[in-house]
Structure formats: structure tokens, C-alpha cells
Design a protein around this motif. Structure first.
Motif, PDB file in Angstrom:
ATOM      1  N   ASP A  41      37.506 -32.223   3.359  1.00  0.00           N
ATOM      2  CA  ASP A  41      37.996 -31.204   4.285  1.00  0.00           C
ATOM      3  C   ASP A  41      38.206 -29.879   3.562  1.00  0.00           C
ATOM      4  O   ASP A  41      37.839 -28.811   4.075  1.00  0.00           O
ATOM      5  N   ALA A  42      38.791 -29.932   2.360  1.00  0.00           N
ATOM      6  CA  ALA A  42      39.034 -28.708   1.592  1.00  0.00           C
ATOM      7  C   ALA A  42      37.717 -28.064   1.166  1.00  0.00           C
ATOM      8  O   ALA A  42      37.551 -26.840   1.237  1.00  0.00           O
ATOM      9  N   ILE A  43      36.771 -28.894   0.721  1.00  0.00           N
ATOM     10  CA  ILE A  43      35.479 -28.373   0.262  1.00  0.00           C
ATOM     11  C   ILE A  43      34.720 -27.704   1.404  1.00  0.00           C
ATOM     12  O   ILE A  43      34.209 -26.583   1.263  1.00  0.00           O
ATOM     13  N   LEU A  44      34.652 -28.357   2.541  1.00  0.00           N
ATOM     14  CA  LEU A  44      33.878 -27.823   3.658  1.00  0.00           C
ATOM     15  C   LEU A  44      34.528 -26.578   4.244  1.00  0.00           C
ATOM     16  O   LEU A  44      33.833 -25.609   4.591  1.00  0.00           O
ATOM     17  N   ASP A  45      35.840 -26.589   4.345  1.00  0.00           N
ATOM     18  CA  ASP A  45      36.515 -25.423   4.911  1.00  0.00           C
ATOM     19  C   ASP A  45      36.400 -24.220   3.985  1.00  0.00           C
ATOM     20  O   ASP A  45      36.119 -23.101   4.437  1.00  0.00           O
ATOM     21  N   GLN A  46      36.595 -24.424   2.687  1.00  0.00           N
ATOM     22  CA  GLN A  46      36.562 -23.302   1.759  1.00  0.00           C
ATOM     23  C   GLN A  46      35.144 -22.780   1.539  1.00  0.00           C
ATOM     24  O   GLN A  46      34.926 -21.571   1.453  1.00  0.00           O
ATOM     25  N   SER A  47      34.179 -23.679   1.458  1.00  0.00           N
ATOM     26  CA  SER A  47      32.797 -23.239   1.236  1.00  0.00           C
ATOM     27  C   SER A  47      32.168 -22.671   2.494  1.00  0.00           C
ATOM     28  O   SER A  47      31.297 -21.798   2.430  1.00  0.00           O
ATOM     29  N   GLY A  48      32.581 -23.179   3.660  1.00  0.00           N
ATOM     30  CA  GLY A  48      31.942 -22.767   4.906  1.00  0.00           C
ATOM     31  C   GLY A  48      30.599 -23.435   5.128  1.00  0.00           C
ATOM     32  O   GLY A  48      29.881 -23.088   6.081  1.00  0.00           O
ATOM     33  N   LEU A  49      30.232 -24.386   4.267  1.00  0.00           N
ATOM     34  CA  LEU A  49      28.966 -25.107   4.397  1.00  0.00           C
ATOM     35  C   LEU A  49      29.183 -26.441   5.086  1.00  0.00           C
ATOM     36  O   LEU A  49      30.305 -26.932   5.203  1.00  0.00           O
ATOM     37  N   THR A  50      28.083 -27.047   5.518  1.00  0.00           N
ATOM     38  CA  THR A  50      28.153 -28.369   6.130  1.00  0.00           C
ATOM     39  C   THR A  50      27.912 -29.440   5.071  1.00  0.00           C
ATOM     40  O   THR A  50      27.398 -29.165   3.982  1.00  0.00           O
ATOM     41  N   MET A  51      28.264 -30.671   5.425  1.00  0.00           N
ATOM     42  CA  MET A  51      28.011 -31.787   4.517  1.00  0.00           C
ATOM     43  C   MET A  51      26.518 -31.929   4.240  1.00  0.00           C
ATOM     44  O   MET A  51      26.110 -32.186   3.102  1.00  0.00           O
ATOM     45  N   ASP A  52      25.692 -31.725   5.254  1.00  0.00           N
ATOM     46  CA  ASP A  52      24.245 -31.838   5.061  1.00  0.00           C
ATOM     47  C   ASP A  52      23.732 -30.782   4.087  1.00  0.00           C
ATOM     48  O   ASP A  52      22.844 -31.061   3.268  1.00  0.00           O
ATOM     49  N   GLU A  53      24.263 -29.570   4.167  1.00  0.00           N
ATOM     50  CA  GLU A  53      23.820 -28.519   3.254  1.00  0.00           C
ATOM     51  C   GLU A  53      24.197 -28.838   1.811  1.00  0.00           C
ATOM     52  O   GLU A  53      23.397 -28.647   0.882  1.00  0.00           O
ATOM     53  N   ILE A  54      25.393 -29.327   1.612  1.00  0.00           N
ATOM     54  CA  ILE A  54      25.813 -29.665   0.249  1.00  0.00           C
ATOM     55  C   ILE A  54      25.029 -30.871  -0.262  1.00  0.00           C
ATOM     56  O   ILE A  54      24.620 -30.910  -1.431  1.00  0.00           O
ATOM     57  N   ALA A  55      24.783 -31.827   0.602  1.00  0.00           N
ATOM     58  CA  ALA A  55      23.990 -32.994   0.196  1.00  0.00           C
ATOM     59  C   ALA A  55      22.572 -32.589  -0.182  1.00  0.00           C
ATOM     60  O   ALA A  55      21.986 -33.143  -1.128  1.00  0.00           O
ATOM     61  N   ALA A  56      22.001 -31.634   0.530  1.00  0.00           N
ATOM     62  CA  ALA A  56      20.650 -31.163   0.192  1.00  0.00           C
ATOM     63  C   ALA A  56      20.639 -30.528  -1.191  1.00  0.00           C
ATOM     64  O   ALA A  56      19.688 -30.719  -1.971  1.00  0.00           O
ATOM     65  N   MET A  57      21.670 -29.757  -1.521  1.00  0.00           N
ATOM     66  CA  MET A  57      21.742 -29.175  -2.861  1.00  0.00           C
ATOM     67  C   MET A  57      21.890 -30.258  -3.919  1.00  0.00           C
ATOM     68  O   MET A  57      21.294 -30.180  -5.000  1.00  0.00           O
ATOM     69  N   ALA A  58      22.681 -31.272  -3.621  1.00  0.00           N
ATOM     70  CA  ALA A  58      22.846 -32.375  -4.565  1.00  0.00           C
ATOM     71  C   ALA A  58      21.522 -33.103  -4.790  1.00  0.00           C
ATOM     72  O   ALA A  58      21.208 -33.511  -5.924  1.00  0.00           O
ATOM     73  N   ASP A  59      20.734 -33.266  -3.738  1.00  0.00           N
ATOM     74  CA  ASP A  59      19.425 -33.910  -3.884  1.00  0.00           C
ATOM     75  C   ASP A  59      18.520 -33.097  -4.806  1.00  0.00           C
ATOM     76  O   ASP A  59      17.799 -33.656  -5.644  1.00  0.00           O
ATOM     77  N   VAL A  60      18.539 -31.775  -4.650  1.00  0.00           N
ATOM     78  CA  VAL A  60      17.737 -30.924  -5.538  1.00  0.00           C
ATOM     79  C   VAL A  60      18.202 -31.089  -6.973  1.00  0.00           C
ATOM     80  O   VAL A  60      17.389 -31.253  -7.890  1.00  0.00           O
ATOM     81  N   TYR A  61      19.499 -31.032  -7.166  1.00  0.00           N
ATOM     82  CA  TYR A  61      20.055 -31.149  -8.518  1.00  0.00           C
ATOM     83  C   TYR A  61      19.681 -32.485  -9.155  1.00  0.00           C
ATOM     84  O   TYR A  61      19.225 -32.540 -10.309  1.00  0.00           O
ATOM     85  N   LEU A  62      19.863 -33.564  -8.421  1.00  0.00           N
ATOM     86  CA  LEU A  62      19.599 -34.887  -8.973  1.00  0.00           C
ATOM     87  C   LEU A  62      18.105 -35.152  -9.144  1.00  0.00           C
ATOM     88  O   LEU A  62      17.710 -35.978  -9.968  1.00  0.00           O
ATOM     89  N   GLY A  63      17.270 -34.460  -8.392  1.00  0.00           N
ATOM     90  CA  GLY A  63      15.830 -34.670  -8.495  1.00  0.00           C
ATOM     91  C   GLY A  63      15.162 -33.831  -9.562  1.00  0.00           C
ATOM     92  O   GLY A  63      13.943 -33.946  -9.763  1.00  0.00           O
TER      93      GLY A  63
END
Length: 765
Positions: free
Chosen positions: A337-359
Motif C-alpha cells: 500500500d505504501a509503495i503503490l501510493d507513494q510511487s503512483g504506479l500500479t502493481m503491474d507496472e512495477i512487476a513489469a520493471m522487475a521482469d526486465v531487471y531479472l531478465g
């Protein structure tokens, strides 16, 4: 002519024909198009000069055209045949000139003669160099203490000028070195020194050719360092993922048409750059990266539970880092909740960045002032470093940390000693080499210098380039501080607003520009050196005839002031000014990494300063790369704004026709603005509500509760793709709203990207 809709004429891509047209416009506007064109062929070339436009690195194998639209503007601005001679000042009082715009002042052309302020006539009058040096020296010697003087440095000063400048001030007796780095990348230096032991990035330009993923955070290379777009596009073309985090949708990071690609220009085509473009709330980058880390740790736990290899680089973490467990605990304690509210991003957007990072096997993280000019900037940069540590993206080809500097030598100035908190080892080396005691008390940065002048504790200001008044926050306070000094001295190429608030004794000293030939008394052509964002040091020698016979080099001016102030018995100032090789010899004798300086810098493309962190040698207190376990901010200014009625969070940035406080023109074609600068960008839905309440033009009022009324008047509203609750506009016009008393934790950098404001309707004419 201003457009009625700021979004109606945005360029479809960065670069392209728009860039070529702009280059032609500025070359012809200089009234010296042939001089400018000839100079551009030597920009960033081994036998030419370093472009004064930005600090982006030069390729190992350069082409015939190593310049961009920004470079054309910078060279045209300097190589103009327009002049600001003594006759100009005879016609205009400073009171009148203070009503002129920044653009109008600099549009008068190059300064030609040393000038002294005459209070009786409110004008600058011509003065001889020797007379100027004598009075400057006498005034400095007459202060109660050397720490009553401030020595400001612009990032365009060469290594040699900056080194001589710091030597002058320290021989005089102070470490007061406010400099432009304090206002831009100070947070990067502070954070990286704690994290990896050096306040610089760890990548070379060639690493962009090998990276699998590039995270581009809080920067706008299309306007600020356009040559970077070519490297990003080439990375994207070979399959690298380019992840952009920027609250404002910037055209240059979306698509780029290379003006040097003939086929592309003929077809009118362009290529995409960003594979992912995310728009966090202002100040939400730390939360975004924490979210990526949270996913990475969760997938690591899943992998290990399933008997699969860890997704982390366990060998790197075990042998080269400290603090992992505390960081992991901090990440796991941070709620979604803190991450999404402060970043203003969605869970899907952050997950997509994580996929890029891990790949990706090789990841670069690059950032600029969209990250560094917040209250929690140091913590944000530590969070970026934390993420790269997790998979060992330090000290391997195609990976690393890359803060992108602005001014062409802001990094080099810090390397050669422009630092209000110098290392004891550096002062020891100066003492041993020159046989003089060096001051040990830490000096003033920019904000401390402003306060000291405002409060009467500092009484002299020496400015080596730049536009201190317009680059700093709280413009009215800074003007009052400068005007209250006993002495102000500005070394400059063109007139700007800082020169119009002189102290009791005020000097304006014109210097050679980067593009101009610098000869000593014997006719020998001198070169200077600079350091780019990738720690490459290379030579720079001008090719144009000086704008006036009265001009002196920055080095000659510094040497003249120094000799008049501290004498020449201990340090041969005249000898340094006569032969810059001698300055480089002194640098080599007192600063590690510069052995053989004079030989190495004369090789094509210069040399790289050794970067131990890039070799996985970390000169930190632990001897390791340090994780940071900082919590997210309790709330960012954007969160405060969105929860407060009628409050917005404002960020300041450059238009496309400016470089820092230098205004080249009045257009911003990437954002669809033409012929004006007093515009305020807002989300279309916010804009509709504001217009409904207040009309088309508004005043912007700061909300900081310190008894000072901060107001920027008469701004036109422009719709733009950005988060709701956010506003944006150009500095220096909006610097009046940035409070002197709000600054980055640990960095003291003004919070120019997170200013709380309200809007008011314009009073009827």
C-alpha cells in the motif's frame, strides 16, 4: 507568437528536421554562421574543443560530427559577433537592465572590457585590469577574516581554472566553495560515496553498447544531453530494454530521429527508444525501486524453496557487500500500500520493471535532477544502488551506476578540489607541494553561502562563471544577499542578472570562451582539460579569434586576483598563467590518478581516471559496497499535495531552448510551446478544473510557512501528460518559489522538483 494550445504543435520525435532547422536558426541568429559552423567541426574532436553544452561522454571512435542541437546552440551563443561594449553600459543603468529578461540580456552579445560599478551613476564603467586586480585584492585583504569571502564556481570552468581557483582561495584562507554541483548532483556524490566509496558513476560510454537493460530515471536527455539519445536508441535497436521513469512524458525518450542518418531524414522516419515508459508521482522513484526489490526478494524466496538457483548474485553479495540482511528486512517491512501510493504506479507496472531487471544480465541505472532535487534524494539514489547490488551489476561490462551531469566539467571541478568539505589527504598534499598551511575548517556550500551573505557574515562574492542569482532558490533573498556585500566579482562571457546586483565594490571581468584561441604572452596556444560523466579526461583548445583584445582567460584572471590578494612569494601565479602545463604538473603532484597528465591528455580522447568501484574495490568504511536500509519517506510532497485541497506539487525544469540559466530562445517544440516562457504545465483534468475556477492565466503562490511571500505572476496554463496533482514550469522564472529553507537531507540541494504551491486568479487589468 504564442500558441493557444501548448500540446498542439509538439514534435512527433526528438531530433530530425526540427533539430536541423533549430541548428540553422541559431547559427544565423548569432550573426556569425560561418564562424559557428567552422567551430562545430572541431567540437568534441581530439584536435578541437570540448563542447560547453553538457557532460555526456565522447565515443572512443568518433565521427566527423560529434555535436548535437544543444552543442550548436552553445557554440552559436558563444561565437556570436554581437558585443556588449562599454558604450552599452553608458546607455543603460543597472536599474533599467534589471527589468530586462534573461534572454534579452544575454542577447546583447559578448562582454568586451573589464567594468567597475559606479553607484553614483548606477552604471558599469570601464576599468583597467591592473586597477581591478589591485582593488579586489585590497578589499579581500581588508575583510575581518578570509571566511567572509565566498568563491563560487560554474561547472564550465576547466580543470586548470578550477584547480588554480581553489588554490587561490585556500592560500587566502577559506574553504568556502559554493558551486553548481550543490544545486544539481550533490545528492549523487553523497549517496555514492557512502554506497561504493566514490562520488561518481561506474560506467564507460562503451557500456551502453553492452547493456541488456537501461533504467533511465528522472532525466530528459532530449533537451539536456541529446547525444545520449543516440546511445539509448542504438541500445534499443539491438534489443536492450530501456525503462524510463519520469513523471512528465518527454518526447526525446519516446522517439528519436537521428539528424546524422541520411536515409532516416529523407524518409522522415524515427525510431522508438523506451520499451517501458512509467510516470511515477513526483518524488516516487524510491518507492518504485523498493517495489522492484520487493518482487526480486519474493522470487528469490520462491526459487530457493523450489530448489532452483537464487535469482540474486550470491557470490557478489557475500564477498563485496555489507548490510544485505538489514536492507532485506526494510524491504519486507515496507507495505505494498505504501509503495503503490507513494510511487503512483500500479502493481503491474512495477512487476513489469522487475521482469526486465531479472531478465537482464547487464543493467545500467542512469539518472539526473529529477532524482536529485528532492528532500529524500540521497535515500533514493541509495535505493537505486541497492537494486543493482542484488544481482552484481557493479564492476562488470555493460552494467553500473551512471549519474548524468549537466555542465560540461562539473565533475572535473570537484575532482580537482572545488569542495567545501575537502579530504584531509588532499589538504596534506597541497601543503607538502606548495609549502603553505591550508585551512581545515569546512566551508560553505551554496545554501550556506546565501545565508551567510544575507545575514552579513560573508561580505565578498567571487563568481567564476555562471548566473548565481538566477540559478539559486529564493531569488529575491539572493539578490538582497549579493547587494549587501562589500565586494562582488563576476568572471563571465555575457551579461546576466547576477551582474546587476553588485556590492559596494562591483566588478564584471570578461573572459575567453571555450571556443576561442588562448595564447600566452609568447604566442603559445594553450589547452585546458575537462572530465565528462564517465570520468574521461580530455583536452580542449579553442579555434576562434577572441571576441575582444581585452579578454583574458579564466586562468589569467584568477592568477591576477590571487597575486594581488596573497602575493607571489610562495606560489608563482604568473608562471601558472603563462603555461598551463605547470598547473597540470601541480595537479599530478597533488591529486591521485593524474600521473603523466601532460602526456596522457594530449592523446586522442584523453584518458580515464581510475575508478576503483568499477573494479569492485570499495573505499568505504566497511571496505565493501554498502546497502542502505532507509525507510520510505513518511510522505512525499506529492502525497501532501494530493491530500490537501487546492495544493499542487511543482517541479521546475528547462525548456528546449535553454541550458541551465542560459536562454537560447523562446521555443520548446518538444512540449509544443513557442515564443514564450511563462507557462505552467498541468494534467488535462486538473487544467479543466483550474480554468473553471481561475481562468486561463494564473499566479503561482508558494505555501511554505516561513513568513516570506513567494509569488510568480501571470502564467498561461498548458495541458500535458503528467500525473494529477503535479505542475511543471521553467526555471529560472520559477526559482522565486523555491524556499531557501527546504533542501535535501544530507545533500543540502534545493528541492526544485517538489515545491508545494497554490494557484490564484490573475487580477483584472
Amino acid at each position: 507568437m504564442a500558441q493557444s494550445d501548448g500540446a498542439s504543435k509538439r514534435s512527433s520525435a526528438a531530433g530530425g528536421w526540427g533539430a536541423l532547422k533549430s541548428c540553422g536558426k541559431h547559427l544565423f541568429g548569432s550573426r556569425a554562421p560561418l564562424t559557428g559552423s567552422r567551430a562545430l567541426l572541431k567540437a568534441n574532436q581530439p584536435d578541437g574543443f570540448d563542447c560547453p553544452g553538457c557532460a555526456w561522454g565522447d565515443p572512443e571512435h568518433g565521427s566527423s560530427f560529434e555535436f548535437c542541437e544543444n552543442g550548436v546552440k552553445a557554440v552559436s551563443w558563444e561565437a556570436t559577433d554581437k558585443r556588449t561594449p562599454p558604450a552599452f553600459f553608458a546607455k543603460h543603468t543597472l536599474s533599467e537592465l534589471r527589468t530586462w529578461s534573461d534572454y534579452a540580456l544575454e542577447g546583447q552579445g559578448r562582454l568586451t572590457h573589464p567594468m567597475r560599478y559606479d553607484a553614483a551613476s548606477d552604471r558599469y564603467l570601464p576599468v583597467g585590469w591592473d586597477e581591478a586586480f589591485a582593488e579586489i585584492g585590497a578589499t579581500l585583504r581588508g575583510l575581518d577574516h578570509p571566511e567572509q569571502a565566498e568563491f563560487y564556481t560554474s561547472g564550465r570552468a576547466s580543470n586548470e581554472a578550477a584547480y588554480l581557483y581553489q588554490l587561490f582561495a585556500r592560500a587566502y584562507g577559506t574553504n568556502n566553495f559554493p558551486d553548481c554541483s550543490n544545486m544539481c548532483h550533490e545528492a549523487s556524490g553523497v549517496a555514492l560515496i557512502d554506497a561504493i566509496g566514490i562520488g561518481k558513476g561506474t560506467v564507460l560510454l562503451e557500456d551502453f553498447e553492452k547493456a541488456d537493460a537501461i533504467f533511465c530515471v528522472g532525466q530528459n536527455p532530449g533537451t539536456n544531453h541529446p547525444r545520449m539519445l543516440g546511445d539509448l536508441r542504438r541500445a534499443a535497436e539491438r534489443g536492450a530494454q530501456v525503462v524510463v521513469l519520469n513523471p512528465v512524458r518527454e518526447r526525446g525518450l519516446e522517439r528519436f530521429a537521428d539528424p546524422q542518418n541520411t536515409v532516416e531524414m529523407l524518409r522522415g522516419s524515427s525510431r522508438p527508444i523506451a520499451s517501458h515508459y512509467l510516470q511515477p508521482r513526483s518524488g516516487g522513484d524510491m518507492a518504485a525501486f523498493r517495489g522492484i526489490a520487493k518482487i526480486v526478494f519474493a522470487r528469490d524466496t520462491e526459487a530457493r524453496a523450489a530448489g532452483r538457483p537464487s535469482v540474486l548474485d550470491r557470490a557478489f553479495l557475500e564477498h563485496h557487500t555489507a548490510g544485505l540482511e538489514a536492507y532485506r528486512a526494510a524491504v519486507e517491512a515496507t507495505t505494498w500500500d505504501a509503495i503503490l501510493d507513494q510511487s503512483g504506479l500500479t502493481m503491474d507496472e512495477i512487476a513489469a520493471m522487475a521482469d526486465v531487471y531479472l531478465g537482464a544480465q547487464r543493467v545500467i541505472a542512469t539518472w539526473a535532477m529529477g532524482v536529485t532535487q528532492h528532500r529524500h534524494s540521497v535515500a533514493t539514489i541509495r535505493e537505486i544502488a541497492n537494486l543493482l547490488f542484488l544481482r552484481g551489476h557493479i564492476g562488470r561490462p555493460g552494467a553500473g551506476l551512471c549519474p548524468v551531469r549537466g555542465h560540461s566539467n562539473v565533475q572535473g571541478d570537484r575532482t580537482v578540489g572545488i569542495n567545501e568539505r575537502p579530504a584531509a589527504s588532499f589538504l596534506d598534499a597541497l601543503e607538502q607541494h606548495f609549502g603553505l598551511a591550508m585551512p581545515r575548517r569546512h566551508g560553505h556550500n551554496v545554501l550556506a553561502a546565501i545565508r551567510a551573505m544575507r545575514d552579513g557574515q560573508s561580505k565578498a562574492f567571487i563568481g567564476l562563471g555562471g548566473n548565481f542569482l538566477r540559478a539559486t532558490p529564493d531569488t529575491a533573498v539572493v539578490a538582497q544577499a549579493l547587494a549587501s556585500c562589500q565586494l562582488t566579482v563576476h568572471v563571465a562571457t555575457k551579461l546576466n542578472h547576477a551582474h546587476l546586483v553588485p556590492g559596494a565594490v562591483g566588478y564584471l571581468l570578461p573572459c575567453l570562451g571555450r571556443t576561442e584561441i588562448d595564447r600566452n604572452a609568447d604566442g603559445k596556444v594553450q589547452i585546458v582539460t575537462v572530465e565528462d560523466s564517465m570520468s574521461m579526461v580530455h583536452g580542449s583548445g579553442g579555434i576562434n579569434k577572441p571576441a575582444s583584445k581585452e579578454l583574458r582567460s579564466e586562468i589569467a584572471i584568477i592568477a591576477g586576483m590571487a597575486r594581488a590578494t596573497v602575493g607571489g612569494s610562495a606560489i608563482d601565479w604568473a608562471g601558472f598563467a603563462a603555461d598551463y602545463d605547470r598547473i597540470r604538473e601541480a595537479i599530478a603532484a597533488t591529486i591521485p590518478g593524474f600521473t603523466g597528465y601532460n602526456t596522457r591528455v594530449r592523446k586522442p580522447r584523453g584518458f580515464m581516471l581510475r575508478n576503483l568501484a568499477a573494479e569492485r574495490v570499495f573505499e568505504t568504511a566497511t571496505g565493501l559496497a554498502n546497502f542502505s536500509a532507509d525507510a520510505l519517506p513518511h510522505q512525499t510532497e506529492h502525497q501532501i499535495a494530493t491530500r490537501s485541497k487546492d495544493t499542487f506539487v511543482l517541479q521546475t525544469f528547462r525548456s528546449h531552448d535553454q541550458y541551465n540559466t542560459t536562454i537560447y530562445g523562446l521555443d520548446d517544440r518538444y512540449r509544443g510551446v513557442y515564443g514564450e516562457r511563462r507557462v505552467l504545465f498541468a494534467h488535462p483534468d486538473d487544467l479543466a478544473e483550474i480554468r473553471g475556477k481561475l481562468g486561463e492565466r494564473v499566479d503561482i503562490v508558494g505555501t511554505h510557512d516561513d513568513g516570506i511571500v513567494r509569488r510568480a505572476e501571470d502564467f498561461r496554463l498548458v495541458p500535458f501528460d503528467m500525473p494529477r496533482g503535479a505542475l511543471a514550469g521553467y526555471y529560472p522564472e520559477l526559482n522565486v518559489l523555491v524556499p531557501l529553507s527546504t533542501f535535501g537531507e544530507k545533500s543540502d540541494t534545493p528541492t526544485s522538483k517538489s515545491v508545494l504551491v497554490t494557484l490564484q486568479a490573475r487580477a483584472a487589468a
